[in-house]
Enzyme design. Structure first.
Site, PDB file in Angstrom:
ATOM      1  CG  LEU A   1      -1.980  -1.091   1.293  1.00 50.65           C
ATOM      2  CD1 LEU A   1      -2.767  -0.999   2.601  1.00 50.65           C
ATOM      3  CD2 LEU A   1      -2.939  -1.004   0.109  1.00 50.65           C
ATOM      4  N   GLY A   2       2.045   1.153   0.507  1.00 47.15           N
ATOM      5  CA  GLY A   2       2.869   2.362   0.525  1.00 47.15           C
ATOM      6  C   GLY A   2       4.003   2.179   1.505  1.00 47.15           C
TER       7      GLY A   2
ATOM      8  N   GLY B   1       7.188   4.574   3.814  1.00 45.68           N
ATOM      9  CA  GLY B   1       7.837   5.829   4.157  1.00 45.68           C
ATOM     10  C   GLY B   1       9.235   5.507   4.630  1.00 45.68           C
TER      11      GLY B   1
ATOM     12  CB  ALA C   1       6.849  -1.570   3.945  1.00 47.13           C
TER      13      ALA C   1
ATOM     14  CE  LYS D   1       4.016   3.179   9.977  1.00 44.25           C
ATOM     15  NZ  LYS D   1       3.559   4.538  10.291  1.00 44.25           N
TER      16      LYS D   1
ATOM     17  CG  ASP E   1       5.270  13.689   9.419  1.00 45.05           C
ATOM     18  OD1 ASP E   1       5.488  14.654   8.670  1.00 45.05           O
ATOM     19  OD2 ASP E   1       5.651  12.531   9.173  1.00 45.05           O
TER      20      ASP E   1
END
Ligand SMILES: Nc1ncnc2c1ncn2[C@@H]1O[C@H](COP(=O)(O)OP(=O)(O)OP(=O)(O)O)[C@@H](O)[C@H]1O
Length: 573
Positions: free
Chosen positions: A14-15, A17, A21, A70, A209
């Site tokens: 999904l993404g 940073g 992951a 995550k 953030d």
């Protein structure tokens, strides 16, 4: 939910940073849970019992991978034990109400949010387990694996922290670039963002953030208004204290420098220097609001948060609602003590979203609210009591409209109905009076002269105000709102006029009563078919009656008996 990584099956990536992951996931061999009890009541004449409080089954079925896991990057595979993982990554659990128990004192003064909130990412569980090396791991994040070349030795069983969350569909960043601009939707997204900030602010948590990659959206149908949540609390401050000691450059001030509030970006480290984060997220939500409404956050490229002035802010499109516009400018106020509080900003946005009439300001005026009353609010208890009567009537109307919205789920999006519920659950009069200043700016002269009035003058002022007539709001509203035949408010007529709906041909508000209820109730429903009946509930302690017809539903005789209730009118008495 299981606390072992083997219990989950991973789906798509999904993404990612710099710290983790994220993959979609489901329970191994899990079957989607269908709602067992449709949550419907037994009496056909009780509105509260027929509110649709469970999602339609197709939505539950439609998500094969309903979770997002995550996988935190552990860059210290040479360290033994689990404690360092919890200590260095535990702050991610700031939105998880069970976090304290889970952390078991490993993070000292950590104070996570005490409960769930519809606009804060839903964390379901978290656990430390063996590192699962997924097929794309080597390519995407080789340095986070125990095979990274610099390790001389690694722990016998490399581990990391996993956070299981609800899965969301898209980031705000992706959404604004893939969807046409719609200012109504934009305002609902802004209001949700500010509700989240209000909740974090109330509990002394700063996410620190606030960029559009960390704002997640959920929607099932392409043109549905999304539910918005603030996610990624990896940089959060959740110690119960807004201040941090900033004695040297090494102290973290949160995520991306471009999205730091001016008071943070201008701070210089030194002895006894403290940086206060109380209003930092609130400021960032101003830049995010620009992004929601114009696709571009002026602070990503155009402006520097350390040096900009309010006159540098780019103009907002002329179609942006005046309340949204002024709220954004006030959120981006450089001085944190003058910056609008998130709860006031959220309330102003919420009020602007009510549809009681084409123009909320006009509706409020008819209830006796004006520049004068906003100036008077809070000035003396005597005046306060009087003007609060007008406000309470407005609140009753708002509540009534919300109930009607719940009866018409196809007309008002789920996100918006949830937003209303969030707002109604936290609102208080003082907060609304302050927010009303966005609709009726306080007349400073008037405000100052009231300060010096004695009790008699106040009494005479009160007696001259139109709101001293207890019925003024009803009179004002009924003249403009009712259909000429009945007294009271005729809100559905208004709703029909102003709700943007794509449900062609629906006249009035139609609610499907899908009842898997007792035989007695079923018979009552059948007996009621075709007749004009009343459903009743209470709003702010006043009877609230819907009049309409029960109609047989063509398609919904299974699994239980279903009828629609077509509302012809709704009245508060
Ligand atoms: N619950 C979720 N549902 C769907 N996608 C998610 C979810 N959580 C995160 N993502 C996706 O994964 C990406 C990375 O997640 P996240 O921002 O939490 O990682 P990170 O490493 O902490 O990021 P950063 O570098 O900003 O600290 C997000 O931008 C988003 O695209």
């Amino acid at each position: 939910m299981p606390n072992r990584i083997d219990s989950y099956e991973f789906g798509e990536f999904l993404g990612q940073g710099s710290n983790a992951a994220v993959y979609s996931a489901k329970l191994l061999e899990s079957k989607p849970d269908l709602p067992k009890n449709l949550g419907l009541g037994t009496g056909f004449n009780e509105v509260t019992d027929i509110l649709a409080d469970v999602p339609p089954a197709r939505k539950v079925l439609g998500k094969p991978y309903p979770f997002a896991i995550k996988l935190m990057f552990n860059f210290e595979h040479d360290r033994l034990g689990e404690d360092h993982l919890w200590q260095s990554m535990g702050v991610e659990l700031a939105p998880y109400p069970n976090a304290k128990k889970l952390l078991g004192g490993r993070m000292g003064n950590f104070q996570p949010l005490p409960g769930k909130h519809p606009n804060v990412v839903r964390v379901i569980t978290a656990f430390v387990d063996s590192l699962k090396v997924l097929p794309d791991a080597m390519e995407r994040y080789p340095d986070a694996l125990h095979t990274a070349r610099w390790y001389e030795t690694v722990a016998a069983e490399p581990k990391t922290l996993y956070i299981v969350m609800r899965r969301y569909r898209q980031t705000l960043h992706e959404y604004v670039w893939t969807h046409d601009r719609n200012y109504w939707t934009g305002r609902i997204l802004m209001a949700q963002l500010l509700e989240a900030c209000t909740y974090l602010h109330k509990h002394h948590v700063s996410q620190r953030d606030m960029k559009s990659d960390n704002i997640l959206l959920q929607y099932d149908i392409e043109n549905e208004i999304p539910q918005l949540v603030i996610a990624d609390f990896g940089c959060a401050l959740a110690s119960g204290d807004w201040n941090i000691d900033y004695e040297c450059e090494d102290v973290s001030l949160g995520g991306n420098a471009k999205t730091r509030a001016p008071e943070i970006s201008t701070a210089k480290p030194g002895k006894n220097v403290k940086v206060n984060f109380e209003m930092a997220d609130t400021w960032s939500s101003g830049g995010l609001s620009y992004e929601i409404l114009t696709r571009t956050n002026p602070f990503y490229k155009l402006l520097d948060t350390a040096t900009y002035t309010s006159s540098d802010l780019p103009p907002l499109p002329s179609r942006v609602h005046f309340v949204a516009r002024n709220v954004i400018y006030d959120l981006l106020e450089r001085n944190p003590s003058k910056r609008v509080k998130p709860s006031i900003a959220a309330t102003a946005l919420n009020l602007s979203l009510f549809r009681l009439g084409e123009d909320v300001r006009e509706m409020m005026k008819k209830c006796g609210i004006s520049e004068l009353t906003t100036s008077l609010a809070g000035k003396s208890s005597q005046i306060g009591k009087e003007i609060n009567k007008s406000l309470d009537k407005v609140i009753s109307l708002i509540t009534a409209e919300t109930i009607i919205a719940n009866l018409a789920p196809h007309l008002v999006s789920r996100a918006e109905r949830q937003l209303r519920a969030t707002f109604l659950a936290r609102m208080d009069r003082d907060n609304i009076w302050e927010a009303l200043r966005y609709f009726f700016p306080v007349d400073e002269k008037c405000s100052q002269s009231i300060e010096h009035l004695d009790d008699d003058s106040i009494a005479s002022l009160v007696s001259n105000l139109s709101f001293s007539d207890g019925n003024c709001s009803e009179n004002g509203l009924s003249s403009s709102l009712n259909n000429g035949q009945r007294m009271g408010y005729n809100a559905p007529i208004l709703l029909r006029n102003v709700i943007r709906t794509d449900s062609n041909g629906l006249n009035g508000i139609v609610h499907r009563v899908a009842a898997t209820v007792s035989i007695v109730s079923t018979i009552l429903f059948i007996l009621a078919l075709g007749d004009t009946r009343c459903l009743w509930t209470r709003v702010a302690n006043r009877p609230f009656i819907f009049e309409g017809k029960f109609l047989a539903s063509k398609n919904h005789f299974s699994p239980g008996f279903s009828v629609r209730f077509e509302v012809k009118s709704a009245n508060i008495f």
